[in-house]
Write an enzyme that holds these catalytic residues in place. Structure first.
Site, mmCIF file in Angstrom:
data_model
loop_
_atom_site.group_PDB
_atom_site.id
_atom_site.type_symbol
_atom_site.label_atom_id
_atom_site.label_comp_id
_atom_site.label_asym_id
_atom_site.label_seq_id
_atom_site.Cartn_x
_atom_site.Cartn_y
_atom_site.Cartn_z
ATOM 1 N N ARG A 186 0.818 -1.212 0.000
ATOM 2 C CA ARG A 186 0.000 0.000 0.000
ATOM 3 C C ARG A 186 0.856 1.267 0.000
ATOM 4 O O ARG A 186 0.415 2.326 -0.401
ATOM 5 C CB ARG A 186 -0.867 -0.027 1.267
ATOM 6 C CG ARG A 186 -2.205 0.595 1.073
ATOM 7 C CD ARG A 186 -3.094 0.332 2.242
ATOM 8 N NE ARG A 186 -2.339 -0.099 3.407
ATOM 9 C CZ ARG A 186 -2.868 -0.284 4.602
ATOM 10 N NH1 ARG A 186 -4.137 -0.085 4.785
ATOM 11 N NH2 ARG A 186 -2.140 -0.668 5.636
ATOM 12 N N HIS B 299 4.103 -23.665 6.673
ATOM 13 C CA HIS B 299 5.509 -23.805 6.266
ATOM 14 C C HIS B 299 6.211 -24.975 6.962
ATOM 15 O O HIS B 299 7.239 -25.445 6.505
ATOM 16 C CB HIS B 299 6.281 -22.490 6.436
ATOM 17 C CG HIS B 299 6.707 -22.169 7.835
ATOM 18 N ND1 HIS B 299 5.871 -21.582 8.737
ATOM 19 C CD2 HIS B 299 7.879 -22.349 8.487
ATOM 20 C CE1 HIS B 299 6.518 -21.409 9.877
ATOM 21 N NE2 HIS B 299 7.746 -21.873 9.758
ATOM 22 N N GLU C 171 9.808 -21.995 21.308
ATOM 23 C CA GLU C 171 10.538 -20.860 20.726
ATOM 24 C C GLU C 171 11.167 -20.030 21.827
ATOM 25 O O GLU C 171 10.592 -19.900 22.906
ATOM 26 C CB GLU C 171 9.577 -19.966 19.948
ATOM 27 C CG GLU C 171 8.937 -20.627 18.764
ATOM 28 C CD GLU C 171 8.129 -19.623 17.963
ATOM 29 O OE1 GLU C 171 8.704 -18.986 17.082
ATOM 30 O OE2 GLU C 171 6.932 -19.469 18.237
ATOM 31 N N HIS D 281 0.651 -25.798 12.622
ATOM 32 C CA HIS D 281 1.915 -26.534 12.670
ATOM 33 C C HIS D 281 1.841 -27.793 13.541
ATOM 34 O O HIS D 281 2.277 -28.860 13.136
ATOM 35 C CB HIS D 281 3.049 -25.647 13.194
ATOM 36 C CG HIS D 281 3.230 -24.360 12.433
ATOM 37 N ND1 HIS D 281 2.999 -24.262 11.081
ATOM 38 C CD2 HIS D 281 3.611 -23.120 12.828
ATOM 39 C CE1 HIS D 281 3.248 -23.017 10.676
ATOM 40 N NE2 HIS D 281 3.616 -22.304 11.722
HETATM 41 C C1 BG6 Z 1 4.798 -18.963 12.339
HETATM 42 C C2 BG6 Z 1 4.172 -18.288 13.529
HETATM 43 O O1 BG6 Z 1 3.824 -19.635 11.576
HETATM 44 O O2 BG6 Z 1 5.759 -19.911 12.792
HETATM 45 C C3 BG6 Z 1 5.222 -17.620 14.376
HETATM 46 O O3 BG6 Z 1 3.224 -17.334 13.070
HETATM 47 C C4 BG6 Z 1 6.317 -18.592 14.746
HETATM 48 O O4 BG6 Z 1 4.643 -17.061 15.554
HETATM 49 C C5 BG6 Z 1 6.825 -19.328 13.506
HETATM 50 O O5 BG6 Z 1 7.355 -17.858 15.333
HETATM 51 C C6 BG6 Z 1 7.783 -20.441 13.895
HETATM 52 O O6 BG6 Z 1 8.368 -20.957 12.729
HETATM 53 P P1 BG6 Z 1 9.827 -21.595 12.724
HETATM 54 O O7 BG6 Z 1 10.020 -22.052 11.332
HETATM 55 O O8 BG6 Z 1 10.762 -20.504 13.152
HETATM 56 O O9 BG6 Z 1 9.786 -22.716 13.711
#
Ligand code: BG6
Length: 486
Positions: A47, A175, A213, A237
């Protein structure tokens, strides 16, 4: 790796964190590896009014930071030649005319629209793209998670996007499915006959899935405070990891064969209803503490967090899968921010011998384990009992350990590198199908509802710990302990 077909990739949310810190570095790497043709083009779309030079400088600094030593100025220059910036307000149909002009004459080229924005914009963007006449038969759309915030909102978004793009053109990203280590989990389970007969009730006692994390909410306070760990991590995840652990062997590696089996797991999850949330789930929120010796603020002191926010930054829960294979085998899931370590780990605890003939070691829980570590390093460790050297028959846990990084001595593709390339190749296996997403939300929604109904507020935990004490109690009630507590 073979060169990919020429593509045009349009990254909505072009100035956001995901694009600048993950997607563009991923494309840079594939370009540096010679996989991206020089006729391909990448458009950052946002934007803000930015010149190409300003955009270039913005993404360059993010990529430099993310790529560290891998960043190479000459390669970056070369990659930058594919990159353009287009100012489009996602909700303003008139702005899309700029795209019509840019894409004209390239209808035969793979066209990818990557929506890296809040999911409440997905419908508008899809409709405006169609209105601008740029959705071609070769177009694909990539939807970043979380898609919606409950089953109803996800359904609506899916319907609206589905009115423009066929399901086979929709790539819903999780992902984690793109991580090398997660693929290795598939290899372990379905590339070896050895584990299959053991992979069931009667031989497995319980399974733990931890995604821990060290990071806090970073610059994403606004997003995170309305999302929370259950929606941000568990709904996608952790449930996807659970699916890969628990699914039946698919008949082939075709996208639908794999996704059908994952869907069966999601549908067989026993609902957590009403008071179940009080005994089978734990919510936590971090308060100030220290991670690796560095003092960090509490969640409520972070930027863009509501003063008395009750958003959870930690979840632990007990999931049960009502199938023949898994009846009576609990799956304990745990995730949180600002924990002691960055660690993604799956732990399978096998049964002990039915009748011990040797002196029982003091720590039997620490043996009979298969530990599959996905992050930060990738390893597979089988902990078995062996004889302690010396007189007498005393047993001791020892590790059969495989370090995959050491073994293959090569850098794994980053999850987004793999997933972006899959969208270009048209491979849907690692993306979520609509019914999977729906089933995941259907299991998650009652948990949230239960928390609201019983006013279950997050329990405080000190940043740098392993979460609230209630998390140890949750698994402890069944006579088990988290792997780090053994
Ligand atoms: C993301 C979340 O999908 O995954 C984040 O929105 C998180 O909050 C992240 O930190 C963790 O991904 P990875 O690949 O660092 O384990």
């Amino acid at each position: 790796m073979a060169q990919l077909p020429t593509f045009d990739m349009l990254l909505f949310g072009g100035t956001g964190d995901l694009v600048t810190r993950k997607l563009l570095p991923a494309l840079y790497r594939r370009h540096a590896a010679g996989q991206v043709s020089e006729e391909s083009r990448v458009f950052g779309i946002g934007r803000k009014s930015l010149t190409r030079g300003e955009y270039f400088a913005l993404v360059q600094s993010a990529c430099r930071e993310f790529l560290g030593k891998e960043f190479d100025a000459a390669r970056w220059e070369a990659f930058g030649r594919l990159l353009q910036y287009v100012r489009v307000d996602a909700s303003n149909g008139a702005d899309y005319a700029a795209l019509t002009d840019l894409l004209a004459g390239r209808e035969q080229i793979v066209r990818i629209f990557f929506f890296s924005t809040a999911s409440n914009l997905f419908a508008d963007i899809s409709q405006n793209l169609a209105g601008a006449g740029v959705v071609t038969p070769l177009s694909r759309v990539v939807l970043e998670k979380p898609l919606g915030n409950d089953v109803a909102s996800a359904d609506l978004i899916n319907q609206q996007v589905g009115a423009i793009f066929a399901e086979t053109r929709i790539y819903r990203i999780d992902h984690y499915l793109g991580k090398e280590a997660v693929q290795n989990l598939m290899a372990l389970r379905f590339g070896n006959a050895l584990f299959e007969p053991l992979w069931r009730r009667g031989l497995i006692r319980h399974v733990q899935i931890t995604v821990a994390e060290e990071l806090g909410v970073e610059r994403r306070g606004q997003f995170y405070d309305t999302t929370g760990a259950l929606r941000d991590m568990v709904q996608n995840h952790l449930l996807q990891l659970l699916c890969i652990m628990a699914m039946e062997p698919p008949a082939s590696s075709d996208p639908d064969a794999v996704r059908d089996e994952k869907l069966k797991v999601l549908r067989a999850l026993r609902p957590l209803r009403d008071r179940d949330v009080l005994t089978k789930t734990v919510r936590g929120q971090y308060k100030a503490g220290a991670v690796r010796g560095v003092p960090v603020p509490g969640y409520l002191e972070e930027a863009d967090i509501a003063a008395h926010s009750t958003t959870e930054t930690f979840v632990a829960l007990k999931a049960e899968i009502d199938t023949w294979r898994w009846a009576g085998v609990p799956f304990y899931l745990r995730t949180g921010k600002r924990l002691q370590d960055r660690l993604t780990e799956l732990v399978v605890t096998f049964d002990e011998v039915p009748h011990p003939i040797f002196e029982k070691p003091p720590t039997t829980q620490a043996a009979n384990l298969l530990v599959i570590r996905l992050q930060p390093d990738e390893s597979i460790t089988l902990t078995i009992l062996a004889k302690n050297p010396g007189e007498g028959m005393r047993l001791k846990p020892v590790d059969l350990a495989l370090d995959l990084g050491e073994t293959f001595k090569t850098r794994s593709l980053d999850a987004y590198e793999r997933l972006l390339m899959d969208t270009v190749k048209g491979n849907l296996t690692l993306f979520m199908r609509r019914d999977e997403l729906d089933a995941a939300w259907r299991w998650i929604d009652p948990i949230r509802a239960g928390w609201d109904q019983y006013d279950e507020r997050p329990k405080a935990y000190v940043a740098g710990s392993w979460g609230p004490a209630a998390s140890s109690a949750l698994i402890g009630r069944d006579g088990y302990a988290w792997h780090d507590e053994l």
